[in-house]
Motif scaffolding. Structure first.
Motif, PDB file in Angstrom:
ATOM      1  N   THR A  14      17.148  30.773 -14.907  1.00  0.00           N
ATOM      2  CA  THR A  14      17.768  30.825 -16.256  1.00  0.00           C
ATOM      3  C   THR A  14      17.411  31.909 -17.172  1.00  0.00           C
ATOM      4  O   THR A  14      18.230  32.598 -17.698  1.00  0.00           O
ATOM      5  CB  THR A  14      17.337  29.417 -16.760  1.00  0.00           C
ATOM      6  OG1 THR A  14      17.825  28.573 -15.953  1.00  0.00           O
ATOM      7  CG2 THR A  14      18.223  29.162 -18.002  1.00  0.00           C
ATOM      8  N   VAL A  15      16.163  32.180 -17.073  1.00  0.00           N
ATOM      9  CA  VAL A  15      15.566  33.335 -17.947  1.00  0.00           C
ATOM     10  C   VAL A  15      15.969  34.704 -17.691  1.00  0.00           C
ATOM     11  O   VAL A  15      16.642  35.383 -18.433  1.00  0.00           O
ATOM     12  CB  VAL A  15      13.984  33.024 -18.070  1.00  0.00           C
ATOM     13  CG1 VAL A  15      13.274  34.367 -18.711  1.00  0.00           C
ATOM     14  CG2 VAL A  15      13.621  31.814 -18.641  1.00  0.00           C
ATOM     15  N   LEU A  16      15.904  34.810 -16.232  1.00  0.00           N
ATOM     16  CA  LEU A  16      16.563  36.104 -15.813  1.00  0.00           C
ATOM     17  C   LEU A  16      18.172  36.370 -16.254  1.00  0.00           C
ATOM     18  O   LEU A  16      18.474  37.391 -16.612  1.00  0.00           O
ATOM     19  CB  LEU A  16      16.314  36.184 -14.498  1.00  0.00           C
ATOM     20  CG  LEU A  16      14.989  36.652 -14.011  1.00  0.00           C
ATOM     21  CD1 LEU A  16      14.785  36.542 -12.172  1.00  0.00           C
ATOM     22  CD2 LEU A  16      14.445  37.885 -14.362  1.00  0.00           C
ATOM     23  N   ALA A  18      19.573  34.751 -18.384  1.00  0.00           N
ATOM     24  CA  ALA A  18      19.552  35.042 -20.071  1.00  0.00           C
ATOM     25  C   ALA A  18      19.486  36.316 -20.414  1.00  0.00           C
ATOM     26  O   ALA A  18      20.153  36.911 -21.303  1.00  0.00           O
ATOM     27  CB  ALA A  18      18.963  33.977 -20.891  1.00  0.00           C
ATOM     28  N   LEU A  19      18.421  36.877 -19.670  1.00  0.00           N
ATOM     29  CA  LEU A  19      18.286  38.551 -20.125  1.00  0.00           C
ATOM     30  C   LEU A  19      19.538  39.354 -19.728  1.00  0.00           C
ATOM     31  O   LEU A  19      19.697  40.154 -20.582  1.00  0.00           O
ATOM     32  CB  LEU A  19      17.065  38.850 -19.321  1.00  0.00           C
ATOM     33  CG  LEU A  19      15.409  38.268 -20.177  1.00  0.00           C
ATOM     34  CD1 LEU A  19      14.599  38.710 -18.779  1.00  0.00           C
ATOM     35  CD2 LEU A  19      15.412  38.754 -21.004  1.00  0.00           C
ATOM     36  N   VAL A  20      19.830  39.037 -18.458  1.00  0.00           N
ATOM     37  CA  VAL A  20      21.211  39.892 -18.310  1.00  0.00           C
ATOM     38  C   VAL A  20      22.438  39.622 -19.228  1.00  0.00           C
ATOM     39  O   VAL A  20      22.968  40.681 -19.350  1.00  0.00           O
ATOM     40  CB  VAL A  20      21.567  39.616 -17.051  1.00  0.00           C
ATOM     41  CG1 VAL A  20      22.843  40.133 -16.418  1.00  0.00           C
ATOM     42  CG2 VAL A  20      20.446  39.962 -15.788  1.00  0.00           C
ATOM     43  N   THR A  21      22.552  38.422 -19.689  1.00  0.00           N
ATOM     44  CA  THR A  21      23.598  38.469 -20.600  1.00  0.00           C
ATOM     45  C   THR A  21      23.666  38.957 -21.784  1.00  0.00           C
ATOM     46  O   THR A  21      24.464  39.403 -22.454  1.00  0.00           O
ATOM     47  CB  THR A  21      23.731  36.697 -21.020  1.00  0.00           C
ATOM     48  OG1 THR A  21      23.639  36.079 -19.557  1.00  0.00           O
ATOM     49  CG2 THR A  21      24.889  36.381 -21.676  1.00  0.00           C
ATOM     50  N   PHE A  22      22.186  39.188 -22.243  1.00  0.00           N
ATOM     51  CA  PHE A  22      22.245  39.775 -23.664  1.00  0.00           C
ATOM     52  C   PHE A  22      21.451  40.952 -23.727  1.00  0.00           C
ATOM     53  O   PHE A  22      21.736  41.753 -24.802  1.00  0.00           O
ATOM     54  CB  PHE A  22      21.264  38.639 -24.602  1.00  0.00           C
ATOM     55  CG  PHE A  22      21.946  37.323 -24.858  1.00  0.00           C
ATOM     56  CD1 PHE A  22      22.999  37.325 -25.559  1.00  0.00           C
ATOM     57  CD2 PHE A  22      21.260  36.247 -24.146  1.00  0.00           C
ATOM     58  CE1 PHE A  22      23.726  36.017 -25.655  1.00  0.00           C
ATOM     59  CE2 PHE A  22      21.915  35.052 -24.394  1.00  0.00           C
ATOM     60  CZ  PHE A  22      23.075  35.049 -25.108  1.00  0.00           C
ATOM     61  N   LEU A  23      20.825  41.577 -22.777  1.00  0.00           N
ATOM     62  CA  LEU A  23      20.348  42.981 -22.872  1.00  0.00           C
ATOM     63  C   LEU A  23      21.508  43.708 -22.120  1.00  0.00           C
ATOM     64  O   LEU A  23      22.049  43.624 -21.268  1.00  0.00           O
ATOM     65  CB  LEU A  23      19.151  43.142 -22.196  1.00  0.00           C
ATOM     66  CG  LEU A  23      17.979  42.314 -22.363  1.00  0.00           C
ATOM     67  CD1 LEU A  23      16.705  42.286 -21.458  1.00  0.00           C
ATOM     68  CD2 LEU A  23      17.477  42.669 -24.062  1.00  0.00           C
ATOM     69  N   PRO A  24      21.327  45.328 -22.540  1.00  0.00           N
ATOM     70  CA  PRO A  24      22.141  46.160 -21.872  1.00  0.00           C
ATOM     71  C   PRO A  24      22.263  46.269 -20.340  1.00  0.00           C
ATOM     72  O   PRO A  24      20.898  46.308 -20.031  1.00  0.00           O
ATOM     73  CB  PRO A  24      21.827  47.449 -22.686  1.00  0.00           C
ATOM     74  CG  PRO A  24      20.907  47.139 -23.550  1.00  0.00           C
ATOM     75  CD  PRO A  24      20.568  45.891 -23.668  1.00  0.00           C
ATOM     76  N   MET A  25      23.104  46.674 -19.694  1.00  0.00           N
ATOM     77  CA  MET A  25      22.995  46.859 -18.245  1.00  0.00           C
ATOM     78  C   MET A  25      23.211  48.475 -18.212  1.00  0.00           C
ATOM     79  O   MET A  25      22.269  48.861 -17.122  1.00  0.00           O
ATOM     80  CB  MET A  25      24.375  46.214 -17.789  1.00  0.00           C
ATOM     81  CG  MET A  25      24.379  44.610 -17.697  1.00  0.00           C
ATOM     82  SD  MET A  25      25.817  44.172 -16.895  1.00  0.00           S
ATOM     83  CE  MET A  25      27.336  44.455 -17.687  1.00  0.00           C
ATOM     84  N   VAL A  26      23.829  49.000 -18.946  1.00  0.00           N
ATOM     85  CA  VAL A  26      23.717  50.595 -18.708  1.00  0.00           C
ATOM     86  C   VAL A  26      23.781  51.227 -20.189  1.00  0.00           C
ATOM     87  O   VAL A  26      24.257  50.879 -21.038  1.00  0.00           O
ATOM     88  CB  VAL A  26      25.242  51.086 -18.258  1.00  0.00           C
ATOM     89  CG1 VAL A  26      24.942  52.318 -17.872  1.00  0.00           C
ATOM     90  CG2 VAL A  26      25.090  50.504 -16.796  1.00  0.00           C
ATOM     91  N   THR A  27      23.018  52.193 -20.389  1.00  0.00           N
ATOM     92  CA  THR A  27      22.891  53.161 -21.387  1.00  0.00           C
ATOM     93  C   THR A  27      23.410  54.451 -21.290  1.00  0.00           C
ATOM     94  O   THR A  27      22.912  55.078 -20.469  1.00  0.00           O
ATOM     95  CB  THR A  27      21.302  53.030 -22.045  1.00  0.00           C
ATOM     96  OG1 THR A  27      20.722  51.753 -22.216  1.00  0.00           O
ATOM     97  CG2 THR A  27      21.282  53.674 -23.502  1.00  0.00           C
ATOM     98  N   LEU A  55      24.128  26.905 -15.618  1.00  0.00           N
ATOM     99  CA  LEU A  55      24.145  25.998 -14.396  1.00  0.00           C
ATOM    100  C   LEU A  55      22.730  25.781 -13.991  1.00  0.00           C
ATOM    101  O   LEU A  55      22.292  24.643 -13.681  1.00  0.00           O
ATOM    102  CB  LEU A  55      24.885  26.668 -13.338  1.00  0.00           C
ATOM    103  CG  LEU A  55      25.252  25.588 -12.071  1.00  0.00           C
ATOM    104  CD1 LEU A  55      26.186  24.485 -12.890  1.00  0.00           C
ATOM    105  CD2 LEU A  55      26.239  26.564 -11.208  1.00  0.00           C
ATOM    106  N   PRO A  56      21.838  26.722 -13.663  1.00  0.00           N
ATOM    107  CA  PRO A  56      20.413  26.248 -13.388  1.00  0.00           C
ATOM    108  C   PRO A  56      19.597  25.369 -14.324  1.00  0.00           C
ATOM    109  O   PRO A  56      19.095  24.475 -13.970  1.00  0.00           O
ATOM    110  CB  PRO A  56      19.678  27.509 -13.109  1.00  0.00           C
ATOM    111  CG  PRO A  56      20.602  28.718 -13.361  1.00  0.00           C
ATOM    112  CD  PRO A  56      21.883  27.927 -14.008  1.00  0.00           C
ATOM    113  N   PHE A  57      19.943  25.656 -15.475  1.00  0.00           N
ATOM    114  CA  PHE A  57      19.244  24.939 -16.490  1.00  0.00           C
ATOM    115  C   PHE A  57      19.816  23.403 -16.591  1.00  0.00           C
ATOM    116  O   PHE A  57      18.901  22.374 -16.645  1.00  0.00           O
ATOM    117  CB  PHE A  57      19.487  25.601 -17.923  1.00  0.00           C
ATOM    118  CG  PHE A  57      18.605  24.713 -19.214  1.00  0.00           C
ATOM    119  CD1 PHE A  57      17.314  25.011 -19.228  1.00  0.00           C
ATOM    120  CD2 PHE A  57      19.302  24.055 -20.050  1.00  0.00           C
ATOM    121  CE1 PHE A  57      16.400  24.515 -20.070  1.00  0.00           C
ATOM    122  CE2 PHE A  57      18.577  23.326 -21.104  1.00  0.00           C
ATOM    123  CZ  PHE A  57      17.120  23.494 -21.004  1.00  0.00           C
TER     124      PHE A  57
END
Length: 144
Positions: A14-16, A18-27, A55-57
C-alpha cells in the motif's frame, strides 16, 4: 491482525503504491526548466494506481475471511501487472514525444517506476502467508 506477516506485506504494498501515485515517475529537464510526469497527469493511470493503492489496504481489514483476502490479492496482482505495463508504456511514449518536440531533452526515470513490481512480489508473499494461516486453522479444526 497486525501481528501477522501478511499484514505487513500488504501494508508495504500500500505504501509503495501510494508513493507511485503521488511522486513523479519521470523528470524532464530542458533548457527552459524542469517538468515532472506524475500518475495523475493521465486520468486512467492515476485511477488504476489509486485502486492498486486502496485494494491491499482494504484486504488487510478482511482478516476474518481468508478466502476473500486471497481472491482480492489475486485481483491486486492482475491490477499491479497492468499498472506496471501501463506506466512503462506511458512514460516511454511521453518521453519519445517530448524528445521529438524539444532538442536537448534529458529524461530521468525515477525509482518509483519499479514500485509496482516490488508491490507485486509483496502481494505474492502475502498470499503465501494467508494460505499458511488457512492451513493452520484447518489443521487445528482436525485436532478437535
Amino acid at each position: 491482525m497486525l501481528q501477522r506477516v501478511q499484514t505487513l506485506y500488504l501494508l508495504a504494498a500500500t505504501v509503495l503504491m501510494a508513493l507511485v501515485t503521488f511522486l513523479p515517475m519521470v523528470t524532464f529537464t530542458t533548457t527552459s526548466g524542469e517538468e515532472a510526469l506524475k500518475a495523475f497527469d493521465l486520468v486512467y493511470i492515476g485511477a488504476l494506481l489509486a485502486i492498486c493503492t486502496l485494494l491491499p489496504f482494504i484486504t488487510i481489514w478482511l482478516f476474518k475471511n481468508r478466502w476473500l483476502q486471497i481472491r482480492l490479492c489475486f485481483a491486486e496482482l492482475v491490477l499491479l501487472l497492468g499498472a506496471q505495463i501501463f506506466s512503462i508504456v506511458y512514460t516511454a511514449r511521453v518521453t519519445n514525444g517530448m524528445r521529438e518536440s524539444f532538442a536537448g531533452l534529458v529524461a530521468d526515470k525515477n525509482i518509483t517506476i519499479i514500485f509496482p513490481a516490488i508491490a507485486f512480489i509483496l502481494v505474492i508473499l502475502a498470499i503465501r502467508g494467508i494460505i499458511k494461516d488457512q492451513q493452520l486453522i484447518k489443521s487445528l479444526d482436525r485436532i478437535r
